[in-house]
Design an enzyme around this catalytic site. Structure first.
Site, PDB file in Angstrom:
ATOM      1  N   ASP A  76       0.862  -1.188   0.000  1.00 17.20           N
ATOM      2  CA  ASP A  76       0.000   0.000   0.000  1.00 17.20           C
ATOM      3  C   ASP A  76       0.892   1.230   0.000  1.00 17.20           C
ATOM      4  O   ASP A  76       1.758   1.377   0.864  1.00 17.20           O
ATOM      5  CB  ASP A  76      -0.881   0.025   1.252  1.00 17.20           C
ATOM      6  CG  ASP A  76      -2.014  -0.991   1.155  1.00 17.20           C
ATOM      7  OD1 ASP A  76      -2.151  -1.611   0.094  1.00 17.20           O
ATOM      8  OD2 ASP A  76      -2.740  -1.158   2.145  1.00 17.20           O
TER       9      ASP A  76
ATOM     10  N   ASP B  68     -13.888  -5.946  -4.843  1.00 16.34           N
ATOM     11  CA  ASP B  68     -14.027  -6.073  -3.391  1.00 16.34           C
ATOM     12  C   ASP B  68     -15.373  -6.729  -3.105  1.00 16.34           C
ATOM     13  O   ASP B  68     -16.424  -6.165  -3.415  1.00 16.34           O
ATOM     14  CB  ASP B  68     -13.957  -4.691  -2.727  1.00 16.34           C
ATOM     15  CG  ASP B  68     -12.556  -4.082  -2.830  1.00 16.34           C
ATOM     16  OD1 ASP B  68     -11.583  -4.861  -2.942  1.00 16.34           O
ATOM     17  OD2 ASP B  68     -12.435  -2.849  -2.814  1.00 16.34           O
TER      18      ASP B  68
END
Lengths: 264, 226
Positions: free
Chosen positions: A11, A130
């Protein structure tokens, strides 16, 4: 022969890796380029950068980060987060990314998948999905599932889309692979969502990368052997120094999973 | 003879050596260029036949659809450079769709003709495996073949593939991988080489393969100049 890919995910916020990384021998544990190179040296099969920057400046920084990283990374690099147009994709690919991952923008405008695939080829379009279980009030992974629903905006906003229908639509529109994250499993370290991954992977003709829930090495082998994942993405088990990529690959190979062996 | 070959045959300083990475406007060609530079070969992205003049070796990369790549290649006029360089036996490396375009055609885009430098047509991967093959796979040399391009990388090196189509299994094939059956991984014909996999994305093994190509280019150039 089908061989799975093991993919560490970083990330990145404003050019820095956000979660702490416990690697030995790093000069700068927050530098995405150095971390990507270190993982590649350990035998990672691919690297995913997820840009979590909220600002335009952050997005521009990501292009620089990709440029610097790609200078000395000779394995595939996929970059996701904030890709909303063919131009966004072009900037990242020109900077040295091999693939771009689209998520929210593709849900809002599915033809974006075809546009990027038409311009640069399906092989560089990853659709990140997701997925969250839609159950009768129960939230445990073992709860009986009615269906899985697609969420956008980093998992904050539910849509009306069914995960399977959306995955198949992505495939029809020209996606090269699917990065499937179980929101229920993500962050729990209790294992991947096998049921979800298996259902998507066995009905899609394109590869599916399983993501969310890796806590130990058995989880990695189970998502391949029982969940039919074509690739496995993990973050914290590697970043925290619980296991190295080499250890993970040795475990997978011993479990009967085909992986590229580590060669120093 | 063409301008290109006349120029090639003239005595040249080895310091002028460069590899022309043919840039016909598709995808990310920087990665191939960077990989060559990492192994010590000066690599230039060339956008026109004129810029390719004097190159000690040629690389034709390619990603995406067969027809899309050929259209772009022909628009750039670099298709001529490809054919002339191979006709003149100059060192040449085709990568992925860059290799596929050298054939007569492809099942992927039946109405677009390939460059026809190598006989046969590119076919879709068969079997029940997923398409594309998007993974690392190990390759084996074809019986009796010891291609110079694959020197020093071990018997069964692992390399990265991304493709749904592959060249036919013919007598130019020097290495294969197994993906629902034998699949062409690398070819060799005189000074022409091709890989269906991506050496520029195949880690240390891939860099060794590119270094082999640079060494082959340099030694072939050296011999012309004797």
């Amino acid at each position: 022969m089908r061989c799975i890919r093991l993919i560490p995910c970083l990330d990145v916020d404003n050019g820095r890796v956000v979660k702490g990384v416990n690697f030995v021998g790093l000069r700068d544990a927050g530098d995405p380029a150095e971390l990507a190179a270190a993982y590649a040296d350990q035998g990672a099969d691919e690297i995913v950068f997820l840009d979590i920057s909220a600002s335009v400046e952050g997005r521009n920084t990501m292009v620089e980060t990709v440029t610097t990283t790609a200078e000395r990374l000779f394995i595939p690099l996929c970059v996701g987060g904030g890709v909303r147009s063919v131009d966004d994709a072009r900037r990242l690919l020109r900077a040295g990314a091999d693939k771009v991952a689209v998520n929210t923008a593709a849900v809002e405008r599915p033809f974006l998948i075809s546009e990027i695939a038409g311009e640069f080829g399906s092989q560089c379009v990853v659709v990140a999905i997701d997925a969250k279980r839609s159950t009768n009030g129960e939230t445990k992974l073992s709860a009986p599932v009615k269906s899985w629903r697609v969420y956008t905006h980093g998992g904050r906003i539910p849509t009306d889309l069914d995960v399977f229908k959306w995955a198949h639509k992505c495939q029809e529109l020209g996606a090269g692979e699917i990065l499937l994250t179980s929101m229920d499993a993500d962050g729990t370290r209790e294992g991947f969502d096998i049921e979800l991954t298996k259902a998507v992977s066995t009905t899609c003709s394109i590869p599916v990368i399983a993501s969310g829930g890796a806590g130990n090495l058995e989880h990695l082998s189970r998502i391949v052997l029982e969940g039919a994942a074509d690739a496995v993405l993990a973050a914290s088990i590697f970043h925290d120094g619980d296991y190295t990529i080499v250890q993970a690959k040795e475990y997978l190979a011993a479990s009967g999973v085909c992986v590229r062996p580590y060669i120093c | 003879m063409t301008e290109l070959t006349v120029n090639q045959m003239s005595p040249a300083n080895q310091d002028d050596f460069f590899i022309a990475v043919l840039d016909y406007g598709i995808g990310n060609l920087r990665s191939a260029q960077k990989a060559f530079e990492f192994v010590g070969g000066r690599a230039c992205l060339v956008e026109s036949p004129a810029q390719a003049r004097g190159a000690g070796g040629f690389v034709l990369p390619g990603v995406g659809a067969f027809g899309h790549c050929l259209k772009a290649l022909r628009e750039s006029k670099l298709d001529r450079t490809v054919v002339e360089a191979i006709d003149a036996s100059l060192p040449f490396l085709g990568i992925c769709v860059g290799l596929q375009m050298l054939y007569e055609g492809s099942e992927e885009t039946p109405d677009v003709k390939g460059l026809g430098v190598i006989e046969g047509a590119v076919k879709q991967l068969s079997g029940t495996q997923k398409r594309p093959q998007m993974q690392w796979n190990c390759i084996s040399r074809t019986d009796g073949r010891r291609p110079a391009l694959l020197q020093g990388v071990g018997e069964n090196p692992w390399v990265y593939f991304v493709h749904s189509y592959a060249p036919p299994l013919s007598d130019v094939v020097v290495a294969t991988c197994n993906y629902g059956g034998d699949v062409t991984a690398a070819i060799e014909r005189d000074n022409l080489w091709g890989t269906q996999f991506h050496p520029e994305k195949s880690g240390a093994v891939g860099l060794s393969i590119l270094a082999n190509f640079v060494a082959l280019c340099r030694s072939l150039n050296f011999h012309w100049h004797l």
